[in-house]
Design a protein around this motif. Structure first.
Motif, PDB file in Angstrom:
ATOM      1  N   UNK A 122      19.571   6.260 -33.365  1.00 16.64           N
ATOM      2  CA  UNK A 122      20.112   5.456 -32.367  1.00 16.64           C
ATOM      3  C   UNK A 122      21.466   4.739 -32.180  1.00 16.64           C
ATOM      4  N   UNK A 123      21.703   4.404 -33.487  1.00 13.47           N
ATOM      5  CA  UNK A 123      22.950   3.382 -33.530  1.00 13.47           C
ATOM      6  C   UNK A 123      24.029   3.707 -34.194  1.00 13.47           C
ATOM      7  N   UNK A 124      25.252   3.010 -34.892  1.00 19.57           N
ATOM      8  CA  UNK A 124      26.214   2.999 -35.698  1.00 19.57           C
ATOM      9  C   UNK A 124      25.984   3.221 -37.351  1.00 19.57           C
ATOM     10  N   UNK A 125      24.978   1.574 -37.150  1.00 20.02           N
ATOM     11  CA  UNK A 125      24.303   1.241 -38.693  1.00 20.02           C
ATOM     12  C   UNK A 125      24.175   1.883 -39.738  1.00 20.02           C
ATOM     13  N   UNK A 126      24.565   2.033 -40.571  1.00 22.68           N
ATOM     14  CA  UNK A 126      24.057   2.813 -42.117  1.00 22.68           C
ATOM     15  C   UNK A 126      24.958   2.419 -42.829  1.00 22.68           C
ATOM     16  N   UNK A 143      12.333  -3.796 -33.482  1.00 22.23           N
ATOM     17  CA  UNK A 143      12.153  -2.340 -32.626  1.00 22.23           C
ATOM     18  C   UNK A 143      12.750  -1.253 -32.958  1.00 22.23           C
ATOM     19  N   UNK A 144      13.563  -1.171 -33.698  1.00 26.06           N
ATOM     20  CA  UNK A 144      14.527   0.103 -33.830  1.00 26.06           C
ATOM     21  C   UNK A 144      13.802   1.146 -35.135  1.00 26.06           C
ATOM     22  N   UNK A 145      14.020   1.901 -35.357  1.00 28.41           N
ATOM     23  CA  UNK A 145      13.785   2.957 -36.344  1.00 28.41           C
ATOM     24  C   UNK A 145      14.301   3.400 -37.194  1.00 28.41           C
ATOM     25  N   UNK A 146      14.194   3.493 -38.972  1.00 25.15           N
ATOM     26  CA  UNK A 146      15.593   3.741 -39.991  1.00 25.15           C
ATOM     27  C   UNK A 146      15.019   5.484 -40.424  1.00 25.15           C
ATOM     28  N   UNK A 442      25.598  14.151 -39.785  1.00 25.78           N
ATOM     29  CA  UNK A 442      26.157  13.386 -39.101  1.00 25.78           C
ATOM     30  C   UNK A 442      25.364  11.911 -38.560  1.00 25.78           C
ATOM     31  N   UNK A 443      24.067  13.059 -38.527  1.00 29.40           N
ATOM     32  CA  UNK A 443      23.336  11.511 -37.381  1.00 29.40           C
ATOM     33  C   UNK A 443      21.776  12.085 -38.318  1.00 29.40           C
TER      34      UNK A 443
END
Length: 843
Positions: A122-126, A143-146, A442-443
Motif C-alpha cells: 500500500x505504499x511506495x516504500x521498498x 500497523x502496515x504489512x510487509x 510492480x507491486x
C-alpha cells in the motif's frame, strides 16, 4: 575430590541462578512496568490490555525525567506513548512509525537470499536484502504489512508489528515454491518426480525423477508415454499420440519457445536434455488460454529460473551419447546455465546403436545393401544456453538459446561395367530457438512479463543415384517469431486475473528438385496472427477453477476464432474429487507425410501452413469429466473424454491406399475412458492403467465415409512395479499390451491395377484390418552412491523388450513383379531386445 566437585557444582548453580534472577529483573512485562511507573511519576497510562500483552523490556534508569522515560518507551516498543496533559498518557500503536530490519534465509538450506524484494504494501516504500540477506526499513507505520518475495520462493507476508524487535533483526525463512500456478495435489505420482496438479496436468520434476521400466534417464518425451491416453503408434517420441491425435497436434514448448522437432535418432530418444530442464507440464485438456496451437495437448518444458549463486553441474554417458551441464554464477545477480550432449555413434558402434539403426532403416537401402561396400555416418547433438539477470528486486531478464541437430551421411560403393560408382546421400535435420523475457513485479499484486522468441526448423536431404544418373534434393524450412505480453493481478491469495496480447508470424518453405528429368517445385507461405487472451483463476480450500477465453485474428484471411476454456476441480471430501475440463483450440501448422518422396526408405514429415483452401485451420472441441479417489497412498482416477478435430487433410494422416497423394479434407472424432490405479508403500509403487478409445475418421469423398483412424488403439493396458531395496537401490518392471494398429490390405484376387503406364497396388477399404496386438516388457535398475561429500553419482541399467517379441508396428504393400500376385507386404517392427546403461555424476 568429591567435596571439591560438589563445591564447584554448587558455585556454578549459584552463579547461574543469580544471572537468571538478574536477567528476569532486566526484562519486565510491560503491563507490570506501567503500574510501577504510574506510582513513581504520579501519572496515568491509558491502554488496552491486548496492546501491551506479551511485551517485555528492560527496566528504565532510575531518576530520569518523564520526557526521557517516554522517549525510552517509544524506542523500545512498537507502541506510541503520547501525553494528553501532565498526568494522562495514551498508549496505542496507531499512527506509530518505527524502523525494522530482517534477516531473510532459505528455509531449506539456511543460506541468505540476496536481492530479496521487501515491499511495504500500500505504499511506495521498498528495498532489497544485501549480500548477507539483511534488509532495513525506516519510518514505516506500525500497523502496515510487509511482503517479502524471491523468485521461485513463496511470498511471505508479515506485519510490521510482528517484525519489530528491540533486540536485533528477526530471522525470516522463505520456502521454495513451484514455478507453475497450479499447486501440486498428489506428490510422487506413479514414481518420484511425477506429480498431479490442481488443474489436472501432470508435472515431471526431473531433479526428483525416480525410475521407470526400461528408462536409464528421465527422457522427457518417453516418460510422458506412461500416462493414460498418451500412446506412440510406432514407439517413437517423434510420434506421440494424445487421445488419438497426431504428433504435430502437440504444442511443444521449451522455455517458452515453440519447437518443431523433438527427437534424436529419428525419434527413438528425446532431443531435450533433461538435466537442465527442471519441470515438464503435460496438459491434455482444459488448457490455459495463454497457449494456442496444439489441438491435442500442450507439453511445456521449463529450465531452472532462479539464480543460486553456487557453481553446480554434472555429466554422464550412456551407450549412445555423452552430456554435461553446469550452472555458473558470474555476479551476485548474474548467472549462466549451459548444457550440451553429443552422440558418439559416428565413432563407436554399441549394441544399442546397432539395434536403433536397424529399427530406423528397415527395408531400405542401408539395411539391404549391407553386403555392398557401404557405410553410414550418423551423429546428433544438442546444446542450450541460458543467461539469468536480476536487475533489482522488481525486474529480471532471462535469455535462452537451444540448438538440436541430427546428421546422416550415407556412402555406397559398387561396381558397374568394371567401373566403381559412388553414391553419397545426406539428411540433416535441426531446430534452433532463442527467447528473451523481461519479468516485473510492480507491486505485491500486479506483475507483467514481456517476451519474444524465434524458432527455426530445417530438414535438408540430398539423394544421389548414379545408376539412374539422378540427383534429388528436398528442403523444408519453418521460421516463427512471436512477441507476447502477459499481466497478472492478484485480487487476493485465492483470486488471480491474467491477460495478454500475442503477435505471431510463421513462414514455411518447401522445395523439391530433381535433375533427371528436370523438375523443381517451391512453395512459400506466410501467416500473421494476433491474439488476445484473458482468464480468471480461483483457488480456495477444496475448489480450483479457471475460466478463460482466447480471441485469435488471422490477418491473411481476415478471420476471427474465439476459444473458450474451462477447468474445474472440486473436492467433495478428503478422499473424493470431481473434475470438469473443456476447451476450443485451433492450429495453423501441420505435417504432411511423404511416402513417394522418401529418403532411403525413411518416412519424412514436412511442415505445411494453413491456406484456408487446400489446408484449412484445424479446430478442436474437447470435453472431459472425471473422478479421483485418494486415501492411504491409494490413488484411483477414471476420466471420460470426447474430442473432435475438424480441418484435417488426408495427406497428414499417413494413409497407405489409392488416395494417399490426394488432399481431401475431413475430421476425426474420438471418445473414450481412461482408468488409472496406483498403490504406494514405503518400498513399493505399483500401478495399472487402461484406456478404451474409439477413434474414427470422416471423409466425405471416401467409401465408406467413416472408418477407423490410422491411430486408433481401441484397448491399451499397461502395468508397472517399482521396488526400493534400499534408499539408493531401486528396480522397475513393467509392460504394455495394446490393440494392433489399423492398416489397409489390397483387394483379394485383384491386388494391382493400371494407372496410365504404372502398375499400382489396388487397396481395399481403408483401415479395415488390424495388426496383431502389441506386447512388450521392460525392466530397469538404479543405484546411487556418493563419490565424495560434494560429488554424487548414479548408475542405471535398462532393458527394452526383454522377451524379444517381434511386434509389427505398421504394414503396407509394394509392387513386386517376382511374386504371383505382383504385390509384397512390407512390415516394420519394433525394437528387439535392447540393453542400455548410463552413469552420471553431479556436484
Amino acid at each position: 575430590m568429591v567435596n571439591k566437585t560438589l563445591l564447584l557444582f554448587i558455585s556454578f548453580f549459584l552463579v547461574v541462578s543469580v544471572s537468571i534472577a538478574q536477567d528476569s529483573k532486566e526484562k519486565l512485562a510491560l503491563s507490570s512496568l506501567l503500574l510501577d511507573l504510574e506510582k513513581t511519576y504520579t501519572i496515568k497510562f491509558s491502554y488496552s490490555d491486548t496492546d501491551v500483552k506479551n511485551i517485555f523490556l528492560e527496566q528504565p534508569k532510575n531518576g530520569i525525567t518523564l520526557d526521557a522515560l517516554l522517549l525510552f518507551l517509544n524506542e523500545k516498543t512498537f507502541l506510541q506513548f503520547k501525553t494528553l496533559d501532565n498526568r494522562y498518557i495514551t498508549v496505542s500503536f496507531l499512527n506509530k512509525n518505527v524502523s525494522v530490519c530482517g534477516f531473510v534465509l532459505n528455509a531449506k538450506t539456511l543460506d541468505p537470499l540476496l536481492l530479496t524484494s521487501v515491499k511495504v504494501n500500500g505504499s511506495k516504500i521498498g528495498t532489497t536484502t544485501n549480500s548477507e540477506g539483511v534488509f532495513y526499513l525506516n519510518n514505516i507505520a506500525i500497523n502496515s504489512t510487509i511482503s517479502i518475495s524471491f523468485i521461485s520462493f513463496k511470498t511471505k507476508t508479515i506485519t510490521t508489528k510482528d517484525l519489530f524487535s528491540n533486540t536485533g533483526c528477526k530471522q525470516l525463512f522463505l520456502e521454495e515454491a513451484e514455478e507453475e500456478l497450479s499447486e501440486i495435489t498428489i506428490d510422487n505420482f506413479l514414481t518420484s518426480g511425477l506429480q498431479k496438479s490442481d488443474d489436472g496436468s501432470t508435472v515431471l520434476n526431473t531433479e526428483k525423477f525416480g525410475i521407470l521400466p526400461g528408462l536409464i534417464e528421465p527422457d522427457i518425451l518417453k516418460t510422458i508415454k506412461i500416462l493414460p491416453g498418451v500412446e506412440s503408434i510406432n514407439e517413437t517420441v517423434s510420434n506421440i499420440n494424445v487421445r488419438g491425435g497426431t504428433n504435430d497436434q502437440n504444442l511443444i514448448l521449451w522455455d517458452g519457445i515453440k519447437m518443431y522437432h523433438g527427437g534424436h535418432f529419428f525419434g527413438l530418444i528425446s532431443a531435450y536434455n533433461p538435466y537442465l530442464t527442471k519441470k515438464v507440464t503435460v496438459t491434455k485438456n482444459g488448457t490455459s488460454s495463454r497457449f494456442s496451437d496444439g489441438v491435442s495437448s500442450t507439453i511445456n518444458m521449463k529450465t531452472s529460473n532462479r539464480i543460486t549463486n553456487k557453481i553446480s553441474g554434472g555429466g554422464g554417458f550412456n551407450l549412445l551419447s555423452a552430456d554435461a551441464f553446469v550452472q555458473v554464477p558470474i555476479k551476485e545477480n548474474l548467472e549462466l546455465h549451459v548444457s550440451a550432449r553429443r552422440s558418439f555413434t559416428d565413432i563407436i558402434n554399441t549394441p544399442t546403436y546397432n539395434n536403433y539403426l536397424s529399427r530406423s532403416f528397415q527395408d531400405n537401402s542401408i539395411a539391404s545393401n549391407a553386403i555392398n561396400n557401404s557405410e553410414s555416418d550418423f551423429y546428433f547433438f544438442d546444446y542450450s544456453i541460458k543467461l539469468l539477470y536480476d536487475i533489482n528486486y522488481k525486474h529480471s531478464i532471462r535469455t535462452n538459446f537451444i540448438h538440436i541437430k541430427n546428421n546422416l551421411e550415407y556412402l555406397e560403393q559398387y561396381t558397374s561395367n568394371n567401373t566403381i560408382i559412388e553414391e553419397n546421400s545426406t539428411l540433416k535435420q535441426e531446430n534452433l530457438g532463442a527467447r528473451i523475457s523481461w519479468d516485473t513485479d510492480w507491486n505485491s499484486k500486479f506483475s507483467t512479463s514481456v517476451s519474444a522468441f524465434f524458432s527455426g526448423y530445417k530438414i535438408n536431404s540430398t539423394d544421389d543415384n548414379r545408376d539412374t544418373d539422378q540427383f534429388q534434393t528436398q528442403f523444408n524450412n519453418v521460421l516463427e517469431t512471436e512477441i507476447k505480453l502477459n499481466s497478472k493481478y492478484e485480487f487476493s491469495d485465492v483470486l488471480h486475473f491474467s491477460n495478454g496480447l500475442v503477435f505471431n508470424e510463421i513462414g514455411i518453405v518447401n522445395r523439391t528438385s530433381v535433375n533427371a528429368p528436370t523438375f523443381s517445385k517451391i512453395e512459400k507461405d506466410v501467416l500473421l496472427k494476433s491474439a488476445l487472451f484473458s482468464e480468471i483463476e480461483y483457488r480456495k480450500k477444496n475448489t480450483y477453477a479457471r475460466f478463460g477465453f482466447r480471441t485469435n485474428y488471422f490477418h491473411k484471411f481476415n478471420k476471427f476464432i474465439i476459444e473458450p476454456r474451462i477447468n474445474i476441480r472440486q473436492e467433495l471430501n478428503t478422499e473424493i474429487s470431481i473434475k470438469l475440463e473443456g476447451e476450443f483450440k485451433n492450429q495453423t501448422t501441420a505435417q504432411k507425410i511423404d511416402f513417394e518422396d522418401n529418403f532411403l526408405g525413411i518416412e519424412k514429415r514436412r511442415w505445411i501452413l494453413s491456406d484456408e483452401e487446400n489446408t484449412p485451420i484445424m479446430k478442436s472441441k474437447q470435453v472431459s469429466f472425471g473422478i479421483d479417489y485418494s486415501k492411504d497412498k491409494l490413488y484411483l482416477d477414471i476420466t471420460g473424454f470426447y474430442k473432435k478435430v475438424d480441418g484435417i487433410t488426408a495427406a497428414n494422416q499417413g494413409f497407405y491406399n489409392n488416395t494417399q497423394t490426394i488432399n481431401f479434407i475431413g475430421n476425426y472424432e474420438v471418445q473414450g475412458v481412461e482408468f488409472l490405479v496406483n498403490k504406494k508403500t514405503a518400498l513399493i509403487s505399483t500401478w495399472l492403467s487402461y484406456t478404451y478409445a474409439k477413434n474414427n475418421y470422416t471423409f466425405d469423398i471416401f467409401d465408406p465415409q467413416t472408418f477407423s483412424n490410422s491411430l486408433d488403439i481401441t484397448h491399451s493396458l499397461s502395468a508397472a512395479f517399482n521396488y526400493n531395496f534400499t534408499k539408493d537401490l531401486k528396480v522397475s518392471l513393467g509392460g504394455i499390451l495394446r490393440s494392433g494398429k489399423p492398416y489397409t490390405k489390397p483387394v483379394v484376387g485383384n491386388e494391382t491395377i493400371q494407372n496410365g503406364n504404372r502398375t499400382i497396388v489396388n487397396y481395399d477399404n481403408p483401415n479395415d484390418q488390424n495388426l496383431d496386438d502389441f506386447f512388450r516388457i521392460d525392466i530397469s535398475g538404479s543405484y546411487k552412491f556418493n563419490i565424495s561429500d560434494a560429488v554424487k553419482s548414479t548408475f542405471r541399467i535398462g532393458f527394452t523388450n526383454i522377451t524379444d517379441r517381434k511386434n509389427i508396428l505398421d504394414s503396407y504393400y509394394v509392387i513386386d513383379n517376382s511374386s504371383t500376385n505382383n504385390v509384397r507386404r512390407v512390415d516394420s517392427y519394433s525394437l528387439p531386445f535392447t540393453p542400455n546403461l548410463s552413469f552420471r555424476v553431479r556436484f
